[in-house]
Design an enzyme around this catalytic site. Structure first.
Site, PDB file in Angstrom:
ATOM      1  N   LYS A  93       0.859  -1.195   0.000  1.00 37.44           N
ATOM      2  CA  LYS A  93       0.000   0.000   0.000  1.00 37.44           C
ATOM      3  C   LYS A  93       0.892   1.241   0.000  1.00 37.44           C
ATOM      4  CE  LYS A  93      -3.020   2.704   3.109  1.00 37.44           C
ATOM      5  NZ  LYS A  93      -3.840   2.734   4.351  1.00 37.44           N
ATOM      6  N   LYS A 100      -9.728  12.933   8.587  1.00 37.82           N
ATOM      7  CA  LYS A 100      -9.226  12.530   9.899  1.00 37.82           C
ATOM      8  C   LYS A 100      -9.128  13.743  10.819  1.00 37.82           C
ATOM      9  CE  LYS A 100      -6.151   8.812   8.324  1.00 37.82           C
ATOM     10  NZ  LYS A 100      -6.800   7.707   9.054  1.00 37.82           N
ATOM     11  N   ASP A 157     -11.969   7.220   4.168  1.00 43.48           N
ATOM     12  CA  ASP A 157     -10.720   6.990   4.911  1.00 43.48           C
ATOM     13  C   ASP A 157     -10.312   5.518   4.870  1.00 43.48           C
ATOM     14  OD1 ASP A 157      -8.520   7.630   6.386  1.00 43.48           O
ATOM     15  OD2 ASP A 157      -9.586   7.863   8.304  1.00 43.48           O
ATOM     16  N   GLU A 190      -9.268   3.872   2.448  1.00 45.95           N
ATOM     17  CA  GLU A 190      -8.798   3.978   1.067  1.00 45.95           C
ATOM     18  C   GLU A 190      -7.764   2.916   0.713  1.00 45.95           C
ATOM     19  OE1 GLU A 190      -7.457   5.499   3.515  1.00 45.95           O
ATOM     20  OE2 GLU A 190      -5.336   5.136   3.118  1.00 45.95           O
ATOM     21  N   ARG A 246      -7.654  -0.283   1.327  1.00 44.70           N
ATOM     22  CA  ARG A 246      -8.260  -1.498   0.776  1.00 44.70           C
ATOM     23  C   ARG A 246      -8.799  -1.254  -0.626  1.00 44.70           C
ATOM     24  NH1 ARG A 246     -12.256  -1.765   5.837  1.00 44.70           N
ATOM     25  NH2 ARG A 246     -10.364  -0.862   6.728  1.00 44.70           N
TER      26      ARG A 246
END
Ligand code: BES
Ligand code: MN
Ligand code: ZN
Length: 495
Positions: free
Chosen positions: A265, A277, A347, A349, A351
Site C-alpha cells: 500500500k 481525519k 478513509d 482507502e 483497501r
C-alpha cells in the site's frame, strides 16, 4: 557505512576500540579472555573479580589499554548465557554496542567475531549494527548538539586466522544487503508527503530497479484509465498528484521456479479524504506508504541476493485528499476485476487501491502473495506496536510467513478470516462496501481484501502498528522502522 571483514589478531588492530563479546556462564571464551587479560596485565581478571562486568546481555565495560595493545580501548560486551543465546539477543547486544561506541565519539571500531559464532549470528550482527546507527537527517540544515553529530566511520568484523573468512564475508554481505533494503524503506517512509509524491515514489522504485538489475514497469494515470484501475483512480481523483502503479520483477536464471508476489500500500499521504481525519497525529500519515516502502526495500535486497524464486513487487500509490473532485461516501466504483464497491468511508482507502492491485496480481499465477499495508488503526488496539496482524486464505503460506517472522523477529499474529466476518462488509447497493460494522476493524479490512485476492494463496499483513512508533529496541529507531523488509527477504530466501 561498509563493514569490512579482516583476519587478524585483535592485539594488533589499529582502531579506536576492540569489542570482545563475552558469554556469562561458559568457559568457551576463556581462551580469548585469557589472551586479552595477559596482554592487559591482569586488568580483565580485576574487572571480573570486582564484579563490575557480569556479561549479562548488553552489559558493557570499557578498559583502557595504555599501549599494551594497538587499540587504546577494549570493550567487553555481555551476551548473557551461551545456552540461551538467540539471534534476537545478538541483534540487541550488537545494536546497543554500535550506538554506545558511536555515542562515545569513536570513529573506527573492530568487533571480534567469536569462534563459535554461527552464520546467522554474524548476519544478524551486521544487520543490527547498521540498523541501530540509522538516522534521518536529510531535512536538517543546522547541526544539532554534540551527541547528535557523532558518527561511526568504519566498522570491522575481526576474524581469527583459521576461522573461515569467506563464510563470515558471505554472512556480512547478506546482512548488509538486508540492512540497506531496510534503510531504504525507512528513508522512503520518513520522507514527508510534499517530498515523496506518488510520482517520486515510482521514480525511486525505477532507480532501485536500474541499480539492482530488476525490470520495472510504471503505469501513469492515462495507462491506469486505459487498463481499468478504477478504484486506484477513484482514491486519486481528489488529489492534484497523479497516481502510479509500479511492477518490479526479479526473475532468476533457469526455468520452473515458483512465483511470489509482494504487494504494498503506497498512500503517500492519507488525510482521510472527505471522511477527513482529526488533525492530531495526522502528520503520521506521511508514513501511510510504508507497505510500498517495504516492498521496494525487499526487492532491492532480493535483486542483490538473487534467490532462486521469481519475485514480483507491486506498488499502488496515490494521495488520499479531500477536494471538489474527491470521492464521496456513498459513491460506487468498479474494481479492476469487475466487482463493485460502495465507498461508505473515504478513509478506508488502502483497501480500495489494494483491490485493484490484488486483482491485477492474479495474471502471474503466483504460488504465494503477501500484501503489506498500514490498513487499520484497530490493529494497534489489538497488538500495539509489537506485531503485525496477519490474515490469509492458505495455511501453508501462513506458516511460511510465521516462520520468517520468527526468524527475523518481525513478529506477526494471526487473526481469523471466517466467513462470518463477510456479513459486516455486505452492501445494499454494490457487491461489497468498504467498512465493517464497527467491530473487528482489522479483520473487516482483511475480509474486504479477501474478496479481491482470488485464485492464489494469499496473506495480508496489517502493519499499521509496526511501520512506525515501535519502542524499546536497540536497532529499531523512532519514526519509520522499515518493518517487513527482513521478513519478506527471509520468506523468499527460505521459499
Ligand atoms: N492509514 C489508515 C490506518 C492507520 C490509522 C494507520 C492510524 C496507522 C495509524 C487507514 O487508511 C485508515 O484510515 N483506516 C481507517 C479504517 C476505517 C475508516 C474503517 C481506520 O483505521 O480508522
Ligand atoms: Mn485512511
Ligand atoms: Zn491509509
Amino acid at each position: 557505512m561498509n563493514i569490512h571483514v579482516e583476519i587478524g589478531d585483535f592485539r594488533q588492530a589499529e582502531t579506536d576500540a576492540v569489542v570482545i563479546y563475552v558469554f556469562e556462564d561458559s568457559d568457551i571464551h576463556n581462551e580469548l579472555l585469557r589472551t586479552a587479560d595477559a596482554a592487559l596485565g591482569g586488568r580483565i581478571q580485576a574487572v571480573l573479580d570486582l564484579g563490575d562486568f557480569k556479561a549479562k546481555l548488553k552489559n558493557i565495560s570499557v578498559l583502557y589499554t595504555n599501549g599494551a595493545i594497538a587499540s587504546p580501548r577494549i570493550l567487553l560486551v555481555g551476551l548473557g548465557s551461551f545456552d540461551e543465546l538467540t539471534v534476537e539477543k545478538v541483534r540487541q547486544a550488537v545494536g546497543h554496542t554500535a550506538c554506545h561506541v558511536r555515542d562515545m565519539g569513536l570513529k573506527t571500531v573492530a568487533f571480534h567475531v567469536p569462534t563459535e559464532a554461527q552464520d546467522e549470528w554474524i548476519q544478524a550482527a551486521a544487520e543490527a549494527s547498521l540498523l541501530s546507527l540509522y538516522q534521518f537527517k536529510v531535512h536538517k540544515t543546522e547541526s544539532g548538539d554534540d551527541d547528535e553529530d557523532k558518527t561511526l566511520e568504519s566498522l570491522t568484523f575481526l576474524v581469527e586466522s583459521g576461522f573461515g573468512k569467506s563464510a563470515v564475508e558471505r554472512a556480512v554481505a547478506r546482512g548488509q544487503a538486508i540492512a540497506n533494503g531496510t534503510t531504504l524503506a525507512r528513508d522512503l517512509s520518513n520522507q514527508p508527503g510534499n517530498h515523496l509524491t506518488p510520482t517520486r515514489l515510482a521514480e525511486k522504485a525505477q532507480e532501485v530497479a536500474e541499480a539492482t538489475g530488476l525490470t520495472c514497469d510504471v503505469f501513469d494515470k492515462a495507462t491506469l484509465e486505459e487498463k481499468g484501475f478504477r478504484t486506484l483512480l477513484a482514491v486519486a481523483q481528489g488529489s492534484v498528484e497523479e497516481p502510479r502503479f509500479v511492477i518490479l520483477d526479479y526473475t532468476p536464471e533457469g526455468e520452473g521456479q515458483d512465483t511470489v508476489v509482494l504487494v504494498g500500500k503506497g498512500i503517500t499521504f492519507d488525510t482521510g479524504g472527505i471522511s477527513i481525519k482529526p488533525s492530531s497525529k495526522m502528520g503520521d500519515m506521511k508514513h501511510d506508504m510504508s507497505g510500498a516502502a517495504a516492498v521496494i526495500g525487499a526487492m532491492q535486497a532480493i535483486g542483490q541476493l538473487k534467490p532462486n524464486v521469481r519475485v514480483i513487487g507491486i506498488i499502488a500509490t496515490t494521495e488520499n485528499m479531500p477536494s471538489g473532485t474527491a470521492i464521496k461516501p456513498g459513491d460506487v466504483v468498479t474494481s479492476y476485476g469487475g466487482k463493485t464497491i460502495e465507498i461508505l468511508n473515504t478513509d478506508a482507502e488502502g483497501r480500495l487501491i489494494l483491490a485493484d492491485a490484488l486483482g491485477w496480481t492474479a495474471q502471474y499465477n503466483p504460488n504465494g502473495v503477501v500484501d503489506l499495508a498500514t490498513l487499520t488503526g484497530a490493529v494497534i488496539t489489538c497488538l500495539g506496536h509489537v506485531a503485525a496482524g496477519a490474515m490469509g486464505t492458505n495455511s501453508d503460506l501462513m506458516e511460511k510467513v510465521k516462520a520468517a517472522a520468527e526468524k527475523t523477529h518481525e513478529r506477526v499474529w494471526e487473526f481469523p478470516l471466517w466467513d462470518d466476518y463477510d456479513e459486516g462488509i455486505k452492501s445494499k447497493v454494490a457487491d461489497v462496501q468498504n467498512i465493517g460494522d464497527g467491530t473487528a476493524g482489522t479483520i473487516a479490512g482483511g475480509a474486504f481484501l479477501k474478496k479481491f485476492a482470488e485464485g492464489y494463496p494469499w496473506v495480508h499483513l496489517d502493519i499499521a502498528g509496526t511501520a512506525w512508533g515501535m519502542k524499546g529496541s536497540t536497532y529499531i529507531p523512532e519514526g519509520a522502522t522499515g518493518w517487513g523488509v527482513r521478513l519478506l527477504v527471509q520468506l523468499v530466501e527460505d521459499w
